[in-house]
Design a protein around this motif. Sequence first.
Motif, PDB file in Angstrom:
ATOM      1  N   PHE A  35     -22.555  13.421   3.289  1.00 54.41           N
ATOM      2  CA  PHE A  35     -22.453  12.601   2.073  1.00 54.41           C
ATOM      3  C   PHE A  35     -21.058  12.637   1.461  1.00 54.41           C
ATOM      4  O   PHE A  35     -20.716  11.790   0.635  1.00 54.41           O
ATOM      5  CB  PHE A  35     -23.421  13.089   0.995  1.00 54.41           C
ATOM      6  N   LEU A  36     -20.265  13.625   1.817  1.00 51.81           N
ATOM      7  CA  LEU A  36     -19.001  13.898   1.134  1.00 51.81           C
ATOM      8  C   LEU A  36     -17.837  13.133   1.744  1.00 51.81           C
ATOM      9  O   LEU A  36     -17.638  13.148   2.962  1.00 51.81           O
ATOM     10  CB  LEU A  36     -18.699  15.400   1.189  1.00 51.81           C
ATOM     11  N   ALA A  37     -17.024  12.518   0.894  1.00 54.25           N
ATOM     12  CA  ALA A  37     -15.774  11.905   1.337  1.00 54.25           C
ATOM     13  C   ALA A  37     -14.841  13.019   1.805  1.00 54.25           C
ATOM     14  O   ALA A  37     -14.930  14.163   1.338  1.00 54.25           O
ATOM     15  CB  ALA A  37     -15.135  11.127   0.189  1.00 54.25           C
ATOM     16  N   ASP A  38     -13.943  12.709   2.712  1.00 53.92           N
ATOM     17  CA  ASP A  38     -13.003  13.720   3.213  1.00 53.92           C
ATOM     18  C   ASP A  38     -12.218  14.372   2.085  1.00 53.92           C
ATOM     19  O   ASP A  38     -11.925  15.559   2.125  1.00 53.92           O
ATOM     20  CB  ASP A  38     -12.024  13.110   4.220  1.00 53.92           C
ATOM     21  N   ASP A  39     -11.870  13.584   1.068  1.00 51.88           N
ATOM     22  CA  ASP A  39     -11.052  14.090  -0.038  1.00 51.88           C
ATOM     23  C   ASP A  39     -11.877  14.382  -1.296  1.00 51.88           C
ATOM     24  O   ASP A  39     -11.359  14.376  -2.406  1.00 51.88           O
ATOM     25  CB  ASP A  39      -9.925  13.115  -0.359  1.00 51.88           C
ATOM     26  N   VAL A  40     -13.162  14.680  -1.124  1.00 46.99           N
ATOM     27  CA  VAL A  40     -14.036  14.986  -2.252  1.00 46.99           C
ATOM     28  C   VAL A  40     -13.458  16.128  -3.093  1.00 46.99           C
ATOM     29  O   VAL A  40     -12.781  17.019  -2.565  1.00 46.99           O
ATOM     30  CB  VAL A  40     -15.466  15.343  -1.764  1.00 46.99           C
ATOM     31  N   VAL A  41     -13.712  16.075  -4.392  1.00 50.15           N
ATOM     32  CA  VAL A  41     -13.307  17.140  -5.305  1.00 50.15           C
ATOM     33  C   VAL A  41     -14.563  17.708  -5.948  1.00 50.15           C
ATOM     34  O   VAL A  41     -15.391  16.956  -6.486  1.00 50.15           O
ATOM     35  CB  VAL A  41     -12.345  16.617  -6.400  1.00 50.15           C
ATOM     36  N   PHE A  42     -14.731  19.026  -5.867  1.00 50.80           N
ATOM     37  CA  PHE A  42     -15.827  19.730  -6.530  1.00 50.80           C
ATOM     38  C   PHE A  42     -15.238  20.540  -7.671  1.00 50.80           C
ATOM     39  O   PHE A  42     -14.252  21.264  -7.480  1.00 50.80           O
ATOM     40  CB  PHE A  42     -16.535  20.685  -5.563  1.00 50.80           C
ATOM     41  N   GLU A  43     -15.836  20.402  -8.847  1.00 48.38           N
ATOM     42  CA  GLU A  43     -15.432  21.194 -10.004  1.00 48.38           C
ATOM     43  C   GLU A  43     -16.636  21.991 -10.478  1.00 48.38           C
ATOM     44  O   GLU A  43     -17.716  21.430 -10.677  1.00 48.38           O
ATOM     45  CB  GLU A  43     -14.930  20.296 -11.127  1.00 48.38           C
ATOM     46  N   TYR A  44     -16.434  23.277 -10.638  1.00 46.85           N
ATOM     47  CA  TYR A  44     -17.473  24.171 -11.128  1.00 46.85           C
ATOM     48  C   TYR A  44     -17.128  24.470 -12.580  1.00 46.85           C
ATOM     49  O   TYR A  44     -16.366  25.380 -12.875  1.00 46.85           O
ATOM     50  CB  TYR A  44     -17.541  25.426 -10.255  1.00 46.85           C
ATOM     51  N   VAL A  45     -17.681  23.658 -13.466  1.00 50.39           N
ATOM     52  CA  VAL A  45     -17.317  23.697 -14.884  1.00 50.39           C
ATOM     53  C   VAL A  45     -17.842  24.959 -15.541  1.00 50.39           C
ATOM     54  O   VAL A  45     -17.129  25.634 -16.278  1.00 50.39           O
ATOM     55  CB  VAL A  45     -17.834  22.430 -15.601  1.00 50.39           C
ATOM     56  N   VAL A  46     -19.100  25.268 -15.298  1.00 52.30           N
ATOM     57  CA  VAL A  46     -19.696  26.505 -15.796  1.00 52.30           C
ATOM     58  C   VAL A  46     -20.027  27.324 -14.561  1.00 52.30           C
ATOM     59  O   VAL A  46     -20.854  26.932 -13.745  1.00 52.30           O
ATOM     60  CB  VAL A  46     -20.970  26.234 -16.626  1.00 52.30           C
ATOM     61  N   THR A  47     -19.345  28.465 -14.403  1.00 49.46           N
ATOM     62  CA  THR A  47     -19.492  29.252 -13.184  1.00 49.46           C
ATOM     63  C   THR A  47     -19.327  30.732 -13.499  1.00 49.46           C
ATOM     64  O   THR A  47     -19.392  31.126 -14.650  1.00 49.46           O
ATOM     65  CB  THR A  47     -18.491  28.753 -12.104  1.00 49.46           C
ATOM     66  N   VAL A  48     -19.086  31.528 -12.480  1.00 45.75           N
ATOM     67  CA  VAL A  48     -18.954  32.973 -12.645  1.00 45.75           C
ATOM     68  C   VAL A  48     -17.521  33.398 -12.323  1.00 45.75           C
ATOM     69  O   VAL A  48     -16.792  32.675 -11.646  1.00 45.75           O
ATOM     70  CB  VAL A  48     -19.948  33.728 -11.727  1.00 45.75           C
ATOM     71  N   PRO A  49     -17.118  34.589 -12.778  1.00 49.11           N
ATOM     72  CA  PRO A  49     -15.772  35.080 -12.465  1.00 49.11           C
ATOM     73  C   PRO A  49     -15.551  35.147 -10.948  1.00 49.11           C
ATOM     74  O   PRO A  49     -16.477  35.375 -10.177  1.00 49.11           O
ATOM     75  CB  PRO A  49     -15.762  36.485 -13.071  1.00 49.11           C
ATOM     76  N   ASP A  50     -14.331  34.920 -10.549  1.00 50.52           N
ATOM     77  CA  ASP A  50     -13.890  35.006  -9.155  1.00 50.52           C
ATOM     78  C   ASP A  50     -14.423  33.886  -8.263  1.00 50.52           C
ATOM     79  O   ASP A  50     -14.257  33.945  -7.047  1.00 50.52           O
ATOM     80  CB  ASP A  50     -14.241  36.368  -8.533  1.00 50.52           C
ATOM     81  N   TYR A  51     -15.071  32.896  -8.836  1.00 45.32           N
ATOM     82  CA  TYR A  51     -15.494  31.732  -8.048  1.00 45.32           C
ATOM     83  C   TYR A  51     -14.523  30.606  -8.372  1.00 45.32           C
ATOM     84  O   TYR A  51     -14.119  30.443  -9.527  1.00 45.32           O
ATOM     85  CB  TYR A  51     -16.926  31.318  -8.418  1.00 45.32           C
ATOM     86  N   PRO A  52     -14.114  29.831  -7.401  1.00 46.53           N
ATOM     87  CA  PRO A  52     -13.115  28.792  -7.699  1.00 46.53           C
ATOM     88  C   PRO A  52     -13.642  27.774  -8.696  1.00 46.53           C
ATOM     89  O   PRO A  52     -14.820  27.437  -8.688  1.00 46.53           O
ATOM     90  CB  PRO A  52     -12.860  28.143  -6.337  1.00 46.53           C
ATOM     91  N   ARG A  53     -12.776  27.332  -9.554  1.00 48.17           N
ATOM     92  CA  ARG A  53     -13.126  26.295 -10.530  1.00 48.17           C
ATOM     93  C   ARG A  53     -13.038  24.907  -9.910  1.00 48.17           C
ATOM     94  O   ARG A  53     -13.684  23.979 -10.375  1.00 48.17           O
ATOM     95  CB  ARG A  53     -12.177  26.347 -11.737  1.00 48.17           C
ATOM     96  N   ARG A  54     -12.227  24.774  -8.864  1.00 45.16           N
ATOM     97  CA  ARG A  54     -11.995  23.458  -8.251  1.00 45.16           C
ATOM     98  C   ARG A  54     -11.772  23.643  -6.754  1.00 45.16           C
ATOM     99  O   ARG A  54     -11.035  24.544  -6.330  1.00 45.16           O
ATOM    100  CB  ARG A  54     -10.771  22.821  -8.903  1.00 45.16           C
ATOM    101  N   VAL A  55     -12.413  22.792  -5.972  1.00 45.83           N
ATOM    102  CA  VAL A  55     -12.240  22.790  -4.522  1.00 45.83           C
ATOM    103  C   VAL A  55     -11.937  21.358  -4.116  1.00 45.83           C
ATOM    104  O   VAL A  55     -12.659  20.433  -4.505  1.00 45.83           O
ATOM    105  CB  VAL A  55     -13.510  23.300  -3.803  1.00 45.83           C
ATOM    106  N   GLU A  56     -10.882  21.188  -3.351  1.00 47.52           N
ATOM    107  CA  GLU A  56     -10.483  19.846  -2.920  1.00 47.52           C
ATOM    108  C   GLU A  56     -10.666  19.700  -1.416  1.00 47.52           C
ATOM    109  O   GLU A  56     -10.145  20.507  -0.658  1.00 47.52           O
ATOM    110  CB  GLU A  56      -9.027  19.584  -3.302  1.00 47.52           C
ATOM    111  N   GLY A  57     -11.419  18.682  -1.031  1.00 49.37           N
ATOM    112  CA  GLY A  57     -11.613  18.354   0.375  1.00 49.37           C
ATOM    113  C   GLY A  57     -12.910  18.881   0.946  1.00 49.37           C
ATOM    114  O   GLY A  57     -13.345  19.990   0.620  1.00 49.37           O
ATOM    115  N   ARG A  58     -13.523  18.051   1.795  1.00 46.55           N
ATOM    116  CA  ARG A  58     -14.789  18.419   2.428  1.00 46.55           C
ATOM    117  C   ARG A  58     -14.635  19.693   3.264  1.00 46.55           C
ATOM    118  O   ARG A  58     -15.490  20.580   3.203  1.00 46.55           O
ATOM    119  CB  ARG A  58     -15.299  17.269   3.286  1.00 46.55           C
ATOM    120  N   ALA A  59     -13.564  19.806   4.025  1.00 49.00           N
ATOM    121  CA  ALA A  59     -13.379  20.987   4.879  1.00 49.00           C
ATOM    122  C   ALA A  59     -13.306  22.264   4.045  1.00 49.00           C
ATOM    123  O   ALA A  59     -13.892  23.289   4.416  1.00 49.00           O
ATOM    124  CB  ALA A  59     -12.125  20.825   5.732  1.00 49.00           C
ATOM    125  N   ALA A  60     -12.620  22.221   2.912  1.00 42.87           N
ATOM    126  CA  ALA A  60     -12.513  23.400   2.046  1.00 42.87           C
ATOM    127  C   ALA A  60     -13.872  23.762   1.446  1.00 42.87           C
ATOM    128  O   ALA A  60     -14.218  24.944   1.334  1.00 42.87           O
ATOM    129  CB  ALA A  60     -11.488  23.152   0.942  1.00 42.87           C
TER     130      ALA A  60
END
Length: 142
Positions: A35-60
């Motif tokens: 379902f994800l575009a190659d350049d999808v951006v995921f943002e974890y707005v409410v998350t836990v310490p040490d987890y990335p806030r933003r991930v760029e790209g399907r492969a990542a």
Amino acid sequence: MTVANIEDFAALDPFFRAIERGLDGLVDGTHFFDFLADDVVFEYVVTVPDYPRRVEGRAALIELYRGYGDNFCLDHCGDVVTYHDREASVAVLEYATHGKAVATQAAYNNNFISVVTIVDRAVTHWRDYMNPLAVLEALTPR
């Protein structure tokens, strides 16, 4: 899209199935990663310490999720409700996850809201909101 070692993601199978139901008819593909575009951006707005806030790209994102089973194993993900605004090309998903933390064997139950932007039948942006206390409680040894 073919993902190497898809069995690495078995701990997330209930999540994948829930999202597949929630986005049914809105995106192309048969698996969450499709379902994800190659350049999808995921943002974890409410998350836990040490987890990335933003991930760029399907492969990542695939590599980030590959390690999920080291921490949690989901038994069920359900109660999916989808709100879709066709004009804005946005779907809002509400769902609950249930499983256990691997290290503590404690129950893990969480609720999520994901705001998903869809362009040309592919997910281009994903904003996630969840209860971080549920994660921390499940991972804390008793």
